[in-house]
Design an enzyme around this catalytic site. Structure first.
Site, mmCIF file in Angstrom:
data_model
loop_
_atom_site.group_PDB
_atom_site.id
_atom_site.type_symbol
_atom_site.label_atom_id
_atom_site.label_comp_id
_atom_site.label_asym_id
_atom_site.label_seq_id
_atom_site.Cartn_x
_atom_site.Cartn_y
_atom_site.Cartn_z
ATOM 1 N N LYS A 171 20.367 -1.962 28.055
ATOM 2 C CA LYS A 171 21.631 -2.249 27.386
ATOM 3 C C LYS A 171 21.428 -3.182 26.199
ATOM 4 O O LYS A 171 22.112 -3.068 25.177
ATOM 5 C CB LYS A 171 22.617 -2.872 28.379
ATOM 6 C CG LYS A 171 24.012 -3.147 27.797
ATOM 7 C CD LYS A 171 24.690 -1.871 27.273
ATOM 8 C CE LYS A 171 26.033 -2.169 26.600
ATOM 9 N NZ LYS A 171 27.078 -2.576 27.542
ATOM 10 N N LYS A 239 28.578 -12.362 23.292
ATOM 11 C CA LYS A 239 27.817 -12.714 24.487
ATOM 12 C C LYS A 239 26.583 -11.825 24.628
ATOM 13 O O LYS A 239 25.477 -12.297 24.900
ATOM 14 C CB LYS A 239 28.718 -12.590 25.717
ATOM 15 C CG LYS A 239 28.030 -12.738 27.060
ATOM 16 C CD LYS A 239 27.714 -11.388 27.711
ATOM 17 C CE LYS A 239 28.974 -10.580 27.992
ATOM 18 N NZ LYS A 239 28.665 -9.311 28.693
#
Length: 261
Positions: A171, A239
């Site tokens: 990811k 984030k």
């Protein structure tokens, strides 16, 4: 695995739960306020006011929350999921989180005889609604095979990447690739408008050529219609970038463009 628990019914999670319900699964959910889950409850989801108690009732627990700190608290704190889940059940964290945290949860799960997978996704709200998410999985292959039928309800591009943490690392690759692309497609459309062009016509010309991308084909048409409903929150993307840069630093990858993004 007919009894599924789902923690995190936000922009994407809500649609993922609905797809599970539509495919005959019994889904238990937790939200801080019951009212936020009204539509899912009306469609058959079973609401709980205690996430730890919910975790002890299901065959498969799926979490998709905001930040690694949330994931750590849910799984590794005193009275967390790995203490309340039954032996032989499976936990799948689909939050985009830290690879190191994924490994820690896997290790603790192994000791508690609970299968653990890290399985972040890509595809935004559209992919969640249509059940076409890309799902990147890390953990044990035999646990992945047990959960595969559930993944097939939620996504189309389902790839087992390897050991625990591999899903999260994949990811990060996805987020690094998309960061520059998001900036590029936005600047490109602004340029088209400043040049006096019709952005929709421009999009027809470039979307299927060498400049084509998922963002250009799926997000920019919404922008051109003044549809700014969130498919993903920028605070979560920031984030993700911090995690990616931290991991890049650890493995010695130079990331000047990602840093600039």
């Amino acid at each position: 695995m007919q009894e599924i628990g789902f923690i995190g019914t936000g922009v994407m999670g809500k649609s993922m739960v609905q797809n599970l319900l539509d495919n005959g699964y019994v889904v238990h959910i937790y939200t801080r306020t019951k009212e936020k889950a009204t539509s899912l409850i009306e469609n058959g989801a079973i609401w709980h006011d205690n996430p730890a108690k919910l975790a002890g009732m299901v065959d498969l627990l799926i979490t998709m929350v905001g930040y690694p700190t949330d994931v750590e608290e849910l799984y590794l704190s005193e009275g967390g999921f790995l203490e309340t889940m039954r032996k032989g059940t499976v936990a799948v964290d689909m939050t985009t989180s830290s690879p190191e945290l994924a490994k820690a949860i896997y290790k603790e799960g192994k000791a508690a005889e609970i299968g653990v997978l890290d399985a972040p996704v890509s595809g935004g709200d559209v992919g969640a609604q249509n059940g076409t998410l890309s799902i990147m999985i890390g953990g044990d292959p035999e646990v992945f095979e047990r959960v595969r039928p559930v993944f097939e309800v939620l996504g189309e591009n389902i790839v087992f990447q390897g050991e625990a943490g591999s899903g999260q690392h994949t990811k990060m690759v996805n987020q690094i690739a998309i960061a520059s692309n998001m900036v590029g497609v936005t600047e490109a459309i602004v340029y088209a408008e400043k040049a006096g062009l019709d952005p929709e016509k421009v999009l027809k010309s470039i979307a299927s050529g060498a400049a084509g991308s998922w963002s250009l084909s799926n997000l920019i048409p919404r922008v051109l219609k003044d549809d700014f409903s969130p498919g993903f929150f920028i605070k979560h993307f920031i984030k993700d970038m911090r995690i990616a840069l931290d991991e890049a630093k650890k493995n010695g990858t130079r990331s000047p463009r990602t840093s600039a993004s």
